[in-house]
Scaffold this active site. Structure first.
Site, short mmCIF file in Angstrom:
data_model
loop_
_atom_site.label_atom_id
_atom_site.label_comp_id
_atom_site.label_asym_id
_atom_site.label_seq_id
_atom_site.Cartn_x
_atom_site.Cartn_y
_atom_site.Cartn_z
N PRO A 510 0.80 -1.23 0.00
CG PRO A 510 -0.84 -1.58 1.62
CD PRO A 510 0.48 -2.10 1.14
N GLY A 561 5.34 -9.58 3.19
CA GLY A 561 5.86 -8.30 3.65
C GLY A 561 6.22 -7.43 2.47
CD GLU A 562 4.19 -2.05 2.04
OE1 GLU A 562 4.96 -1.28 1.46
OE2 GLU A 562 3.14 -1.66 2.60
N GLY A 563 8.01 -5.46 -0.17
CA GLY A 563 9.33 -5.65 -0.73
C GLY A 563 9.64 -7.11 -0.98
#
Length: 687
Positions: A510, A561-563
């Site tokens: 996001p 998880g982001e990334g």
């Protein structure tokens, strides 16, 4: 010229805005001026137009000379190209030139080619040149075909000439607003970059600002971490760490800067990816020697890489740098989050542990953990101050520039702060008109349970923040200050800086999508440099991607998880790019056929020869040849075990050893000697 340091200036403005008077004021100090009039003579029955022309002529000093180009629209490019370095030209205006260009008397004509010729002449002009043109981008769409053709042609001409000029100014109600490169200040005039060098040749959006305040040294950049990469690769990125980083206000090839900083403002004109190589690369995929139907939806990755790299055969992205943003949001935006969990994730990534660090090592990428400013509770007040927003934007821009200077070819953007999903949802609600419950994902605890109470608190925080700011402006910086917070502001600066340096960015989660939504107001070109590998099941990412026109390449619903989600998909995308670049063209479409004999061009069906002599070896017998004229040797084969071979032994000084196979006991598949008796087809011996 009044604007020192620039040779070419485009003055835009609406009707009666004062653009012509302003353009004339720019050349008042020139000893002589050649005034290039583009409009034709006024019709005999149009007294109002004749009065306008007369007023223009009356304002010109006696030292000015007038040259008219209304007879031939192509002549304007010739006049500009032939001007010498000691001349000063004032062209007034491109609106009249476009009118002559569309005149039926000059048709058929290639309008696009003529505009390109004009832009090329402006770019190569050695004289001091000021061009005046009406700005049609702010007016309504004309209701007639001829009117629409005029606005299209003039709009295209304005864009092409503005890109070719050193400076662009917009005059509104007699007030000049400098668009490129900013307010004229002789001490901070940017040096034009060499077009052959990396990065855009001239970037207009960042203006040099001289406030007279002493420059403050920026804090060091975070270290660039590598896990398990070869020493050569690790050494490449080592110069961008805290010890080797340069001040973010230092001049670069792309940005006009001074010690006091960069001004990031709305309406910036950043470079766009190549609009031709992307479609051409996708068309080329249909010609490759692939057994199946092709690359499927992943052909979009090839088209994106081709457009951002400017070639129809893009290379797999390398090196790659992951930027992990860590910045917490206070208040109910972080409801349901374990205190200190985000800081633990950041420490884990720095230590080379966890999903993100492991995937970074497997991909041979670099990792940079970036500490973003903490954000105040958005439901009770602004998340950041205006000064913090400006600093965060510049900080993100600097991180992108450092990556570009280190040779990074792809940035992966992720975040691990508490409350990031609620902040991103608030930004999407403010910029896309969504409802908070529709873009906020469920809250999952560490034990895997759904925490609906925490989800409702997050929704209430977004609702209260939007109610508090219902009368506030919705500009990009206002949204970042009131709702977005530190991590989204830094991410926005990263996207803008990467766009300015032509470095693509893979979004993941996001925060990156919310930052891309904010960049629409600052520079609409940024979203064209963004790639979305997977939506991860986040409703906010789905909505933002739909608004931005970013179609996820995969639908794996990864939530590592982001990334980490992007890094999990990166090897697949690299493989697709490698295949697209290395596979040959299908033979039916003119490609070389590897199954054909290179000498004859005929199909080569030969079996590979044996590696050495064996039971089926038919190599030559190294016995002494029979004398000429003698009968063939019709001796029966010597039965096995009846005695030694009666043939003459090899000479002692023969350098070659005897590698003959033992004679078989009787005729068989390996017998090469002549038969001594005929064979009866019935199976009995003859006679």
């Amino acid at each position: 010229m009044s604007v020192d340091g620039w040779n070419t200036v485009l003055v835009l403005g609406g009707t009666r805005s004062g653009k012509s008077e302003f353009a004339e004021s720019l050349v008042t100090d020139a000893p002589t001026v050649r005034y290039v009039a583009t409009a034709g003579d006024a019709p005999v029955d149009d007294t109002e137009w004749a009065a306008r022309l007369a007023a223009h002529r009356a304002r010109r000093p006696e030292t000015w000379t007038t040259e008219e180009t209304a007879d031939d629209p192509r002549r304007l490019a010739d006049v500009i190209a032939s001007a010498g370095p000691n001349e000063t030209l004032l062209v007034d205006d491109l609106g009249g030139w476009a009118t002559v260009l569309l005149d039926p008397a000059h048709q058929p004509a290639d309008d696009t080619a003529t505009i390109a010729e004009l832009a090329a002449a402006v770019r190569a002009c050695t004289a001091r040149l000021v061009l005046v043109s009406p700005e049609v981008g702010l007016s309504l769409v004309p209701t007639t075909p001829l009117g629409r053709a005029f606005t299209d042609a003039l709009g295209a001409a304005n864009r092409a000439v503005a890109d070719a000029c050193d400076a662009v100014v917009l005059v509104v109600a007699g007030q000049a607003a400098w668009l490129k490169p900013g307010a004229p200040q002789p001490a901070t005039v940017p040096v034009q970059a060499n077009p052959a060098q990396a990065g855009p040749t001239r970037v207009s959006p960042v203006a040099a600002v001289g406030t007279g305040e002493p420059a403050t040294a920026p804090e060091p950049s975070p270290d660039v971490l590598t896990f398990g990469t070869p020493p050569a690769a690790a050494g490449t990125a080592g110069g961008t760490g805290a010890a080797g980083s340069t001040a973010w206000a230092a001049p670069t090839l792309a940005l006009p800067v001074v010690a006091t900083g960069l001004v990031i403002q709305a309406g910036m004109e950043l470079p766009m990816p190549d609009e031709y190589t992307g479609p051409q690369a996708i068309e080329r995929l249909a010609t490759l020697d692939v057994p199946g139907a092709g690359f499927g939806v992943l052909e979009r990755a090839v088209g994106f890489a081709a457009a951002t790299q400017g070639t129809v055969t893009p290379a797999p992205w390398a090196p790659v740098r992951v930027l992990l943003l860590h910045g917490d949001h206070l208040g109910d935006a972080a409801a349901g989050t374990v205190p200190g969990e985000s800081a633990r994730r950041a420490r884990q990534a720095r230590a080379g542990r966890g999903a993100l660090a492991r995937l970074t090592a497997d991909s041979g990428a670099e990792l940079q953990v970036v500490q973003a400013p903490a954000s105040a509770p958005m439901e009770t007040g602004p998340a950041l101050t205006g000064e913090q927003v400006e600093a965060a934007l510049r900080y993100g821009w600097r991180l992108a520039e450092e990556a570009a200077d280190a040779g990074v070819r792809l940035l992966v953007l992720g975040a691990c702060g508490a409350g990031t999903e609620a902040a991103a949802a608030a930004v999407l609600v403010a910029t896309a008109g969504a409802e908070a419950p529709a873009v906020l994902g469920r809250v999952i605890t560490d034990s895997g349970e759904v925490d609906d109470a925490a989800w409702m608190r997050r929704c209430a925080a977004v609702r209260d923040a939007l109610h508090r700011t219902r009368h506030s402006p919705r500009s990009a910086k206002d949204v970042l200050a009131e709702l977005g917070g530190g991590d989204i502001a830094v991410a926005t600066g990263i996207l803008l800086g990467a766009t300015a340096r032509r470095v693509p960015v893979m979004l993941d989660g996001p925060v990156g999508v919310a930052a891309a939504m904010v960049t629409r107001d600052l520079a609409g070109q940024a979203r064209h440099w963004c790639l979305l590998a997977d939506h991860g099941g986040h409703p906010a990412v789905r909505l933002g991607a739909e608004v931005l026109g970013l179609t996820p390449l995969l639908d794996l619903r990864l939530d590592l998880g982001e990334g980490a989600n992007a890094l999990a998909a990166l090897p697949l995308l690299r493989s697709v790019l490698a295949l697209a670049a290395e596979l040959p063209t299908h033979p039916s479409l003119g490609g070389a056929d590897e199954d054909l004999d290179p000498d004859t061009g005929e199909p080569d069906f030969r079996e590979p020869g044996p590696a050495g002599p064996g039971p089926t070896s038919t190599g030559p017998d190294i016995r002494e040849p029979e004398p000429a004229g003698t009968e063939p040797d019709s001796r029966e084969p010597v039965p096995a075990g009846t005695g030694p071979d009666v043939r003459e032994p090899e000479p002692a000084d023969d350098p070659e050893p005897d590698f003959r196979e033992p004679e078989p006991a009787g005729p068989g598949p390996t017998s090469t000697g002549p038969e001594t008796e005929p064979v009866d087809p019935s199976g009995r011996r003859a006679g």
